[in-house]
Design an enzyme around this catalytic site. Sequence first.
Site, PDB file in Angstrom:
ATOM      1  N   HIS A 198     -21.379  -8.669   0.513  1.00 34.76           N
ATOM      2  CA  HIS A 198     -19.756  -8.735   0.580  1.00 34.76           C
ATOM      3  C   HIS A 198     -19.335 -10.076   1.055  1.00 34.76           C
ATOM      4  O   HIS A 198     -17.904 -10.671   0.791  1.00 34.76           O
ATOM      5  CB  HIS A 198     -19.050  -7.594   1.587  1.00 34.76           C
ATOM      6  CG  HIS A 198     -19.228  -7.886   2.757  1.00 34.76           C
ATOM      7  ND1 HIS A 198     -20.194  -7.431   3.492  1.00 34.76           N
ATOM      8  CD2 HIS A 198     -18.425  -8.644   3.738  1.00 34.76           C
ATOM      9  CE1 HIS A 198     -20.004  -7.963   4.787  1.00 34.76           C
ATOM     10  NE2 HIS A 198     -18.880  -8.567   4.771  1.00 34.76           N
ATOM     11  N   SER A 258     -21.259 -10.876   9.572  1.00 32.67           N
ATOM     12  CA  SER A 258     -21.946 -10.333   8.469  1.00 32.67           C
ATOM     13  C   SER A 258     -23.116 -11.143   7.750  1.00 32.67           C
ATOM     14  O   SER A 258     -22.698 -12.562   7.822  1.00 32.67           O
ATOM     15  CB  SER A 258     -20.757 -10.214   7.343  1.00 32.67           C
ATOM     16  OG  SER A 258     -19.750  -9.219   7.952  1.00 32.67           O
ATOM     17  N   ASP A 311     -25.238  -3.512   0.431  1.00 33.92           N
ATOM     18  CA  ASP A 311     -24.772  -4.680   0.610  1.00 33.92           C
ATOM     19  C   ASP A 311     -25.616  -5.763   1.121  1.00 33.92           C
ATOM     20  O   ASP A 311     -25.764  -5.831   2.425  1.00 33.92           O
ATOM     21  CB  ASP A 311     -23.764  -4.250   1.902  1.00 33.92           C
ATOM     22  CG  ASP A 311     -22.901  -5.547   2.373  1.00 33.92           C
ATOM     23  OD1 ASP A 311     -22.631  -6.411   1.219  1.00 33.92           O
ATOM     24  OD2 ASP A 311     -22.166  -5.567   3.186  1.00 33.92           O
TER      25      ASP A 311
END
Length: 261
Positions: free
Chosen positions: A73, A215, A120
């Site tokens: 992402h 992230s 992810d």
Amino acid sequence: MTIVFETEKQTIKMLRLSALLVLLAFVSICKGITGGKESVPHSRPYMASIQRNGKHECGGFLVAEQWVMSAAHCFLQGTDGVKIVLGAHSLTKPEESKQEFSIDTVYKHAAFSLANYDSDIALVKMTSKANMNDAVSALEFQRTGEALPQPGDVVTSAGWGSLNNLGLRPDTLQEVDVEVIVSNLCSRGDYYGLKFTSNMICAAKKRKDTCDGDSGGPLLYQNVAVGVTSNGGKKCGTLKKPGLYTIISNFTDWIEKTMRE
């Protein structure tokens, strides 16, 4: 009337000051990612800062001389203006250890789902190989068949993400210890429900969590990367929305095939 008006102004000033003091007190509690601490400079030489137009957006970690692992992402907006910085502790200060790379190709896993952040994971091939040294080196990651950390085990993450839900960002690398949470709890309706999949680990601790900007960084167990920091609730450190991490060992075949290309 003038006296009353001045009194009201003083009251408003006092209320604003009180609110500011509360805000500062809250910020001071959050000394790391969320509730973590500053890392010893260059003690995590595998860490990568993925930057767009010079601004940190996501984390990542070096897994081979020319390869960085991160979250899918993180690359939804493409790679225009994106660089990978290795060997950093401070994002803004000049450091001789820093190495900057352009991106050759980003490989996002084909099964990545924006609806629930399943699968992810991404591999980033840099345009050239990193110069491996004390400040820049690859991190070992878990393969198929190796034992995952169990509920209650302490795991560690690191990054330059927000220190709290106010969006305050650090200049230096932060780290935090959290605990793995039993999967059955994370799949409950009041946690993540059906959005929680077998490709995920959830982990957190009271007032300790990864946050926006972390992230793509690693989740470490016994100094091995077992997960990729993926997603969580809208508020970091929330009891029923712990951090979510992609289980790396579920993607061993894809990782090995991709890195052979």
